[in-house]
Design an enzyme around this catalytic site. Structure first.
Site, PDB file in Angstrom:
ATOM      1  N   ASP A   1      22.904 -17.375  20.669  1.00  0.00           N
ATOM      2  CA  ASP A   1      23.851 -18.481  20.487  1.00  0.00           C
ATOM      3  C   ASP A   1      24.841 -18.550  21.656  1.00  0.00           C
ATOM      4  O   ASP A   1      25.567 -19.532  21.798  1.00  0.00           O
ATOM      5  CB  ASP A   1      24.668 -18.233  19.208  1.00  0.00           C
ATOM      6  CG  ASP A   1      24.376 -19.238  18.123  1.00  0.00           C
ATOM      7  OD1 ASP A   1      23.831 -20.303  18.431  1.00  0.00           O
ATOM      8  OD2 ASP A   1      24.711 -18.939  16.964  1.00  0.00           O
TER       9      ASP A   1
ATOM     10  N   GLN B   1      23.991 -18.132  11.219  1.00  0.00           N
ATOM     11  CA  GLN B   1      24.269 -19.550  11.033  1.00  0.00           C
ATOM     12  C   GLN B   1      25.736 -19.761  10.660  1.00  0.00           C
ATOM     13  O   GLN B   1      26.261 -19.110   9.773  1.00  0.00           O
ATOM     14  CB  GLN B   1      23.332 -20.104   9.938  1.00  0.00           C
ATOM     15  CG  GLN B   1      23.433 -21.599   9.732  1.00  0.00           C
ATOM     16  CD  GLN B   1      22.919 -22.413  10.920  1.00  0.00           C
ATOM     17  OE1 GLN B   1      22.030 -21.979  11.642  1.00  0.00           O
ATOM     18  NE2 GLN B   1      23.485 -23.585  11.124  1.00  0.00           N
TER      19      GLN B   1
ATOM     20  N   LYS C   1      14.531 -23.920  12.154  1.00  0.00           N
ATOM     21  CA  LYS C   1      14.486 -22.878  13.191  1.00  0.00           C
ATOM     22  C   LYS C   1      13.291 -21.959  12.962  1.00  0.00           C
ATOM     23  O   LYS C   1      12.547 -21.647  13.903  1.00  0.00           O
ATOM     24  CB  LYS C   1      15.791 -22.072  13.192  1.00  0.00           C
ATOM     25  CG  LYS C   1      16.940 -22.813  13.847  1.00  0.00           C
ATOM     26  CD  LYS C   1      18.290 -22.162  13.575  1.00  0.00           C
ATOM     27  CE  LYS C   1      19.392 -23.085  14.084  1.00  0.00           C
ATOM     28  NZ  LYS C   1      20.730 -22.707  13.627  1.00  0.00           N
TER      29      LYS C   1
HETATM   30  N1  GUN Z   1      25.897 -24.358  13.093  1.00  0.00           N
HETATM   31  C1  GUN Z   1      25.763 -25.566  13.693  1.00  0.00           C
HETATM   32  N2  GUN Z   1      25.300 -25.436  14.958  1.00  0.00           N
HETATM   33  C2  GUN Z   1      25.141 -24.106  15.149  1.00  0.00           C
HETATM   34  C3  GUN Z   1      24.676 -23.341  16.253  1.00  0.00           C
HETATM   35  O1  GUN Z   1      24.327 -23.846  17.329  1.00  0.00           O
HETATM   36  N3  GUN Z   1      24.658 -22.006  16.072  1.00  0.00           N
HETATM   37  C4  GUN Z   1      25.054 -21.423  14.904  1.00  0.00           C
HETATM   38  N4  GUN Z   1      25.013 -20.083  14.825  1.00  0.00           N
HETATM   39  N5  GUN Z   1      25.480 -22.088  13.867  1.00  0.00           N
HETATM   40  C5  GUN Z   1      25.515 -23.441  13.985  1.00  0.00           C
END
Ligand code: GUN
Length: 294
Positions: free
Chosen positions: A121, A98, A54
């Site tokens: 998100d 996350q 990311k």
């Molecule tokens: N863990 C796995 N996929 C995601 C996501 O799309 N967002 C977040 N915050 N955590 C994740």
């Protein structure tokens, strides 16, 4: 018959390039540098890889990336204090915590604390509720990616029979709303669904998001259907190392489906690209300028 392979790598790279062009434009025309803050608590190895990806892609798109790595024993109070600081920071337009969080931390309390305007998100109940009522909202990234991939095969999803397997807040539930917005006819199936193979076989568009390796078999798929595989499951490989597979028996499905996403190289590629889209959209909305062209 062999299905068309939907190449998430190429489609995501194209989307990232379009985001980068729009970022360059808003910097030039509005002196706005979109900023994304990612918060990682603990040392889950898969999460560490995602967070690195990311940050790299955020910077490659010309945006500012802020990483906050906190120890696994961080208290809820300390985590909420970090979020409060990010909510107040004018250089930060997107906040992503996350998931999963270490045991003992209530992820809903954390999600609730994120300013809905910065909730890239799309998990805060304000955004989930806005999406469910058909209002403009920040929308979870993986479902957004699924829609973009499906639309590379079907220029319109209107009237299509779509079946989603899985009802998580991160994927299944928001997918229902996004597909409804496209005027699809949507069925959501889950672990209690009766005769799941029969339900799946009715789908022109089948989206699997259950986290069960290769659960969906070739004879569950309608001939010619489009299959979007959201699963990323690590199983033991022949060489003793782990191997990634989706929720669909890919090799079997290739003989039946009309089009299918591979794992890896399908939906996973789209999630981060859509996160960049959401960060750019959030930044424009916060700054009060027109929505970007992506
Ligand atoms: N863990 C796995 N996929 C995601 C996501 O799309 N967002 C977040 N915050 N955590 C994740």
């Amino acid at each position: 018959m062999s299905a068309k392979i939907i190449d998430g790598k190429i489609i995501a790279a194209d989307l990232r390039a379009r985001v980068a062009a729009e970022v360059a434009r808003v910097k030039r025309e509005h002196h706005l540098t979109p900023g994304l803050a990612v918060v990682l608590v603990g040392h889950d190895p898969a999460s560490e890889v995602y967070v690195r990806t990311k940050a790299k892609q955020t910077e490659a798109a010309g945006m500012a990336s802020f990483e906050h790595k906190l120890p696994a024993d961080t208290s809820l109070g300390d985590l909420l204090a970090v979020i409060a600081r990010l909510n107040a920071d004018p250089a930060v337009h997107g906040i992503l915590v996350q998931l999963p969080l270490p045991k003992g931390l209530d992820s809903q309390k954390v999600i609730d604390a994120i300013d809905p305007a910065k909730d890239v998100d799309g998990l805060n109940p304000v955004n989930a509720g806005r999406l469910a009522t058909g209002l403009l909202a920040l929308t979870p990234c993986t479902p957004l990616g699924c829609i973009i991939l499906a639309k590379t095969v079907h220029s319109s999803l209107e009237g299509i029979s779509a079946v989603i397997i899985g009802r998580s807040n991160l994927v299944g539930r928001p997918l229902v709303q996004l597909l409804l917005n496209e005027n699809a006819t949507v069925t959501i199936a889950h672990s209690r669904t009766r005769d799941l193979p029969k339900v799946c076989k009715q789908a022109d568009l089948l989206l699997a998001a259950v986290g069960k390796p290769e659960m969906v078999k070739a004879d569950w798929i309608k001939p010619g259907a489009t299959v979007i595989d959201v699963g990323i499951n690590r199983i033991p490989g022949a060489d003793g190392k782990g191997k990634l597979v989706g929720d669909v028996d890919y090799l079997g499905a290739l003989n039946v489906a009309g089009a299918i996403t591979p794992v890896p190289g399908g939906v996973g590629q789209m999630t981060v690209a859509c996160l960049l889209v959401n960060t750019l959209r959030a930044a424009c909305a916060i700054k009060g300028i027109a929505a970007p062209g992506v």
